[in-house]
Write an enzyme that holds these catalytic residues in place. Structure first.
Site, PDB file in Angstrom:
ATOM      1  N   THR B 602       0.836  -1.208   0.000  1.00 50.77           N
ATOM      2  CA  THR B 602       0.000   0.000   0.000  1.00 50.77           C
ATOM      3  C   THR B 602       0.870   1.258   0.000  1.00 50.77           C
ATOM      4  OG1 THR B 602      -0.192  -0.052   2.407  1.00 50.77           O
ATOM      5  CG2 THR B 602      -1.929  -1.135   1.155  1.00 50.77           C
ATOM      6  N   GLN B 606       0.646   4.360  -2.604  1.00 51.86           N
ATOM      7  CA  GLN B 606       0.561   5.780  -2.214  1.00 51.86           C
ATOM      8  C   GLN B 606       1.483   6.607  -3.077  1.00 51.86           C
ATOM      9  OE1 GLN B 606      -1.482   7.455  -0.060  1.00 51.86           O
ATOM     10  NE2 GLN B 606      -0.497   7.285   1.918  1.00 51.86           N
ATOM     11  N   LYS B 669       7.336   7.180   9.236  1.00 55.10           N
ATOM     12  CA  LYS B 669       6.838   8.538   9.013  1.00 55.10           C
ATOM     13  C   LYS B 669       5.792   8.498   7.884  1.00 55.10           C
ATOM     14  CE  LYS B 669      11.128  10.256   8.432  1.00 55.10           C
ATOM     15  NZ  LYS B 669      12.263  11.211   8.412  1.00 55.10           N
ATOM     16  N   GLY B 670       4.902   9.474   7.894  1.00 55.65           N
ATOM     17  CA  GLY B 670       3.828   9.495   6.905  1.00 55.65           C
ATOM     18  C   GLY B 670       4.341   9.744   5.508  1.00 55.65           C
ATOM     19  N   GLU B 673       1.473  12.798   1.657  1.00 54.76           N
ATOM     20  CA  GLU B 673       1.711  14.118   1.055  1.00 54.76           C
ATOM     21  C   GLU B 673       3.002  14.133   0.222  1.00 54.76           C
ATOM     22  OE1 GLU B 673      -1.008  15.708   1.932  1.00 54.76           O
ATOM     23  OE2 GLU B 673      -1.435  14.469   3.668  1.00 54.76           O
TER      24      GLU B 673
END
Lengths: 327, 707, 207
Positions: B602, B606, B669-670, B673
């Site tokens: 996934t 992204q 970490k994300g 964005e």
């Protein structure tokens, strides 16, 4: 959407009879444009006559002509072995339009009858002489990036959105239409109209007529041809400019040539002057460039679409280049 | 339930539901007596409604009610003074074209749609302006500070630099356009009990907003939002149309479903605001930056202010002692914007990363070398070390994979027939966040683990990520783990936004698993079992069908000591057709530096999604307004060009995949964005490299190449 | 074009029946009191008699007999009437492909087709694609290659992908991409979707 009446018929004769009975009736074929317009409130027929069961789906060679029924789907024509062999330009143009799903449903007749995609035509809160004569043209001084550079009138600068029709114009097709009294033939180049003083009329089909079939003469244009469509994304978008180019070479000389453009006028735009120039000449870049400049003689931009004055001749040149390089 | 099982532990846990059409999105719940609402919208841009004729609509077949400011159903907060200016059905004021002014409820969708077309409004019109650039030039127009000015060292130091540039960049309005149309089902029942099926990025936020407007207790409101068909930021708030639907349900005492049209998606649920930015850069001859100035103006509405982090990146991304930024917002008569993927940082990165490329060109340096030369060791803005940063490694991987060595520094060097080839690079960066969330874990004697949290999944794969975190810690097979979300009655979690869900909710999953393990260990010890005993045996031995633990989790002091960001590098190759101006992105290599990759499949998706969104931002997307009318011109999927399959090449996604030692227990970490941030600049830079044409106004359409 | 597609698929009696169910015919056959009631909207039940026409539709091999307003699209009919909500509404104007279903084996946008136009045709939706508990190879391939994120465009993508393989438009990545461009995916799963289609095509299983 109003809750219209829905009728179904299986013969052209009864379809025409139903149509003339009611001023607010419309034929329903694939519906991919009509239903869209009804949802947007652009048109509100009170009666729809479903003609999908009228047997007009033939794709066949009769004598030295190819006959295509008005209700043959865009994909059936594009994928037909006969069309791919004899009229590959038409197959290519069809594949450049819409999406696989839409082409499966959209018919040849419906493709010819589709309305402009001008934003002002679609938004019932905006002025549009085509949708509502007398309200003005929103595009003239508004957003006109997609609009006409040829043959525009003071009342309307919309373009015809079809790819198929560009190829058919180039291929000297004829349209067979019928009313209760009988059939008549309209040369394809005369089927669609310029906006003039009557932008509400897209074509010369009369209110009591139905498109029956296309007849396309055989040609020797199946070797050097190309349909080049320039658009804002790689697929599933209307043309900024498109070019149908096909020619016959004999001893390196052009003996027959067809050139037409889409996305530039209220109708598919045949480039007769360019054709005449190239006939008998060699297929060279400099000749292509000169032909492209000839095509632009009466072109006029409206601000947002000024770039087409450069894009159009470039696309003609590249279309001819690609037609030439085909092996 | 499906008996089919997933073949790979990394497959999406809801994959089977999604590929079989069983995943239920908000509009797909069947409620007895369900009615259909359709919104009537203003056709003027500014003014007042002087009359609203609803008679024909009310008489139309199947119509149950027409609700507007004329018969406003009670919304307690709207009856008070103050609060938001845009109180739907509590004002006759028109703030923008397409504003909802009435809702027609009927027993079928078709009847409601038709009846809505019969409502006729009369207005008193006022002068308006929807043109952001015009407002900027108008000395009388309001310009509000959007963020405090920032200054480090000398202000506008670039102006006195040996090599300097100052350029202006324009980004048009973009519209999120998730595939799922927005809307809500509201079911207001007696005693002020309300159930809604929502399309939201935060069930708790939706619950809170509705509770505030109608002044009913949170507990009375149940928000369900298990599957969300994309959000990209637009579902981060509860919009007036949703409040209108709740009002309608309250008014008629029946459930009401509203699904707005694609056209209304342009006017009712926000957009990425237009921005005009000026970047000033100064450097010495060796290619060291000596000054960065970033000034930005963002568009906002007249009735509500919207700000975002447009100028953030300039403050820390490059080593430079002299940096100053300013950011102001300019109101126009349009609907209020909202964060769109990458939000302001993506807007800012287009300008900054274009300018960095321009400076490299001015210095006759390879833009990659220029970036490496100015790569900071510490965060100069916060004066802290980065918690983790592997950008140089990422540059290396990306450069090799894209074939950067084939790039020529001189633009327009690679020509093949009519096609010109170019290469571009850019950096993306975004805050690595961690918020506060609660998760409940239920460990069962049948060997399964059930986890619950009121978080959301708008597509990134929340459940899949959480399942893999638990799987790793608990050694329970993934098909024995379930993760429940999208339900406001579950333990609270923040909205899904700002690339924070995995970090925030994942940490709580981690803490729950740790707690469950120690509970099992304690039980094992108490029952004289080996400390390594299987939890199933431990529970059985203790005659326990299950144990459950709820944990609230949030970060600690680590953020005081470290600067935490996720990074990405985007490399693209483009081909530009010299005659037609067509730009094709022909190759993409993206490298993510976002700590540990918890869910590889996934996570890769992204990054793909960010690249595709980036292609749209760079080449095709622009919401166009006819400023004479204040109406959108291309408010549909035929004219607003989202990239299609044929626009997208194969995308090579790479991750550094090294844990961040400080951010959270997973070291992750994300990345939602950073997948997008900077991408549009990489394309613009590649177009410049291919053609020598620097396009500073997005999107880069054929007309701009030919100009 | 298959020859079977060219035949009208209903007998005369069906056609006559449908003609009779047009409003004009219906009014002529209806007692005047009912007409009056309908005109004044005094009784919804009477109004419905005029506005709805009978429809027999085969969806996923199941025959549904209902009455429907002619203006109801196939998409809304599937979702709101039959509660087959796997078929999605993404734009409602033939611009996104989320509503793709198979009609007599061909992929079409159900949002631009009226339910009544599909009388007698065989409709397959995403709910009818799997064979009992066994996923269709395309469904399995979409999971394997993560051909989706939010999942909203997915049923349309899968129906379109199956048709793409059946049509034989899978000669190259570029050809697949072109023939899948009628299905927009805002999450950007396109490369994975192409991978899934290639896998199914190369797997050679009948789709």
């Amino acid at each position: 959407m109003i809750n219209f009446q829905y009728l179904r018929t299986t013969t052209a004769k009864s379809a025409i009879a139903l149509l003339v009975k009611d001023k607010n009736a419309k034929f329903l074929a694939g519906g991919t444009n009509l239903i869209d317009l009804m949802k947007r409130g652009v048109t509100a027929p009170e009666k729809l006559i479903d003609i999908n069961h009228v047997p007009l789906k033939q794709i066949e060679q009769i004598g030295n002509k190819i006959h295509i029924g008005a209700l043959a789907s865009n994909s059936a024509v594009a994928d037909s072995a006969l069309i791919k062999e004899k009229l590959p330009l038409l197959s290519w143009a069809l594949q450049a339009g819409a999406s696989a799903q839409l082409r499966n449903v959209a018919t040849v007749g419906g493709n010819m009858m589709q309305r402009t995609r001008c934003s002002y035509f679609y938004d019932t809160e905006m002025p549009c002489n085509k949708r509502q004569p007398g309200t003005g043209c929103g595009a003239m001084e508004g957003f006109n990036r997609m609009h006409a550079i040829f043959g525009a009138s003071e009342k309307c600068i919309a373009v015809h959105p079809s790819d198929m029709c560009v190829a058919l114009t180039a291929l000297d097709a004829e349209v067979v239409v019928a009313n209760a009294k009988g059939e008549r033939k309209i040369p394809f180049k005369d089927f669609h109209r310029l906006a003039g003083d009557t932008p509400q009329l897209d074509n010369n089909l009369k209110a009591d007529e139905m498109i029956i079939r296309l007849e396309i003469p055989m040609n020797n244009l199946a070797k050097n041809y190309h349909y080049l469509k320039v658009r804002d994304r790689a697929s599933y978008a209307f043309a900024l400019v498109s070019v149908a180019a096909a020619f016959e070479l004999s001893n390196n000389k052009i003996t027959d040539i067809r050139l037409a453009m889409g996305g530039v006028a209220h109708k598919p735009w045949r480039l007769t002057a360019s054709e005449n120039f190239l006939k008998g000449k060699e297929a060279t870049l400099s000749n292509f460039e000169e032909a492209a400049q000839l095509a632009m003689k009466d072109a006029k931009g409206f601000g947002g679409n000024d770039f087409k004055l450069k894009l159009a001749p470039n696309t003609i040149i590249e279309g001819l280049n690609l037609a030439k390089s085909k092996v | 339930m499906e008996k089919r099982v997933l073949k790979d532990d990394n497959d999406r846990v809801d994959g089977i539901l999604k590929v079989t059409g069983q995943a239920k999105y908000f509009a797909e719940y069947e409620l007895p007596g369900l009615t259909y609402g359709v919104l009537v919208t203003s056709t003027i841009t500014k003014g007042k409604i002087t009359a609203l004729d609803t008679k024909a609509a009310e008489k139309a077949p199947g119509v149950i009610a027409v609700i507007s400011h004329l018969n406003k159903p009670s919304a307690a907060a709207y009856e008070q003074e103050g609060g938001p200016q845009m109180k739907i059905f509590y004002t006759d004021k028109i703030f923008y074209n397409g504003q909802p002014i009435a809702i027609v409820v009927a027993n079928t969708f078709e009847r409601a749609t038709h009846a809505a077309s019969l409502v006729k409004a009369t207005y008193a019109k006022e002068d308006f302006n929807t043109d952001f650039e015009k407002a900027l030039k108008d000395p009388k127009a309001k310009k509000l500070q959007g963020q405090a000015d920032y200054k480090r060292g000398i202000e506008n130091a670039y102006k006195t630099a040996v090599v300097k540039l100052e350029e202006r960049y324009f980004l048009p309005i973009e519209t999120h356009n998730p595939m799922e149309l927005h809307g809500i089902i509201a079911d207001w029942r007696p005693n002020n009990q309300l159930t809604v099926y929502a399309k939201t990025q935060g069930v708790k936020a939706t619950q809170g907003t509705i509770a505030n407007v109608f002044k009913i207790p949170m507990e009375n409101i149940q928000v369900n939002s298990e599957f969300v068909g994309g959000g990209f930021g637009m579902a981060l708030r509860t919009w007036p149309l949703e409040i209108a639907t709740v009002m309608a349900s309250k008014h008629i005492g029946k459930p009401v479903k509203v699904v707005i049209t694609r056209m209304q998606m342009f006017t009712m649920v926000g957009n990425r605001p237009a921005a005009i930015q000026t970047i000033g850069l100064g450097a010495n001859k060796d290619g060291k930056l000596t000054g960065i100035t970033h000034r930005a103006y963002g568009e906002t509405s007249t009735y509500e202010n919207f700000t975002e982090g447009v100028v953030n990146m300039a403050k820390f991304m490059y080593q430079c002692d002299n940096v100053n930024t300013a950011y102001a917002i300019v109101p126009v008569d349009l609907g209020v914007p909202i964060w769109m993927r990458g939000p302001g940082e993506a807007t800012g990165a287009f300008a900054l990363e274009s300018a960095i490329d321009e400076m490299a060109h001015a210095l006759d340096m390879d833009p990659l070398d220029f970036r490496i030369k100015n790569d900071p060791e510490t965060d100069q803005q916060k004066n802290k070390p980065f918690s983790s940063k592997n950008i140089k490694e990422a540059y290396k991987i990306g450069a090799e994979k894209i074939g950067w060595s084939n790039r020529k520094n001189k633009p327009g060097s690679l020509i093949e027939g009519p096609w010109q080839t170019g290469y571009g690079v850019s950096v993306g960066v975004f805050n690595a966040n961690r918020g506060k969330a609660s998760v409940k874990g239920i460990l069962k004697a049948d060997g399964s683990l059930h986890l619950q949290s009121a978080t959301s999944d708008i597509g990134p794969g929340t459940g899949t990520g959480m399942t893999l975190i638990a799987n790793k810690l608990m050694k329970i097979p993934v098909n024995k783990i379930t993760f429940e979300l999208g339900d406001s009655s579950l333990p609270p979690a923040p909205s899904q936004g700002g690339s924070a869900t995995l970090s925030t909710v994942g940490s709580a999953v981690n803490d729950v698993c740790v707690a469950l393990k120690s509970a099992i260990a304690e039980l094992a010890a108490n029952s004289n079992m080996d400390a390594t005993a299987n939890f199933v045996d431990v529970l059985k031995k203790n005659n326990l069908p299950q144990i459950e633990v709820t944990k609230e989790s949030q970060g600690g002091k680590e953020r005081d000591n470290y600067s935490m960001y996720s990074f990405s590098i985007h490399f693209v190759q483009v081909k530009v057709h010299a005659l037609t101006g067509v730009v094709k992105v022909s190759k993409i290599v993206s490298v993510g530096d976002s700590g540990t990759i918890v869910s590889p499949k996934t996570a890769r998706s992204q990054m793909l999604g960010g690249a595709v969104g980036g292609i749209g931002m760079a080449l095709t997307e622009e919401s166009i307004i006819d400023h004479r009318y204040g109406r959108y011109i291309n408010n549909n999927f035929a004219d607003y060009h989202v990239p299609v399959n044929a626009d997208v090449p194969e995308i090579d996604v790479n991750f550094i995949n090294k844990p961040d030692p400080y951010i959270n227990p997973m070291g992750a970490k994300g990345m939602g964005e950073i997948a997008l941030i900077g991408f549009s600049a990489a394309v613009a830079n590649a177009v410049f490299n291919a053609t020598g044409k620097r396009i500073r106004t997005l999107p880069i359409t054929p007309d701009k190449i030919l100009a | 074009m298959k020859s079977s597609d060219q035949k009208p698929n209903q007998g005369d009696s069906r056609r006559d029946f449908l003609k009779k169910s047009s409003v004009i015919t219906a009014i002529a056959l209806t007692p005047s009191v009912a007409v009056k009631a309908a005109e004044s909207n005094a009784d919804e039940r009477f109004a419905q008699l005029f506005e709805k026409i009978p429809l027999e539709l085969t969806v996923n091999n199941k025959v549904y007999q209902t009455t429907v307003e002619p203006r109801v699209t196939l998409l809304d009919y599937l979702r709101e009437e039959l509660h087959l909500t796997g078929t999605k509404k993404g734009c409602d104007h033939g611009q996104c492909g989320a509503c793709t279903v198979h009609v007599d084996g061909q992929r079409v946008n159900s949002c631009l087709s009226l339910a009544v136009m599909n009388e007698g045709k065989k409709i397959t939706t995403i709910e009818g694609l799997a064979n009992g508990e066994t996923l269709h190879p395309m469904q399995a391939a979409f999971i394997k290659h993560d051909g989706f994120q939010c999942g909203y465009c997915t049923p349309g993508q899968i129906m379109s992908a199956v048709a793409c393989v059946r049509e034989g438009h899978t000669g190259s990545r570029a050809e697949i991409s072109e023939y899948m461009s009628g299905n927009i995916c805002r999450c950007g799963a396109y490369p994975n979707i192409v991978d899934a289609i290639i896998e199914v095509k190369e797997g050679g299983e009948k789709v």
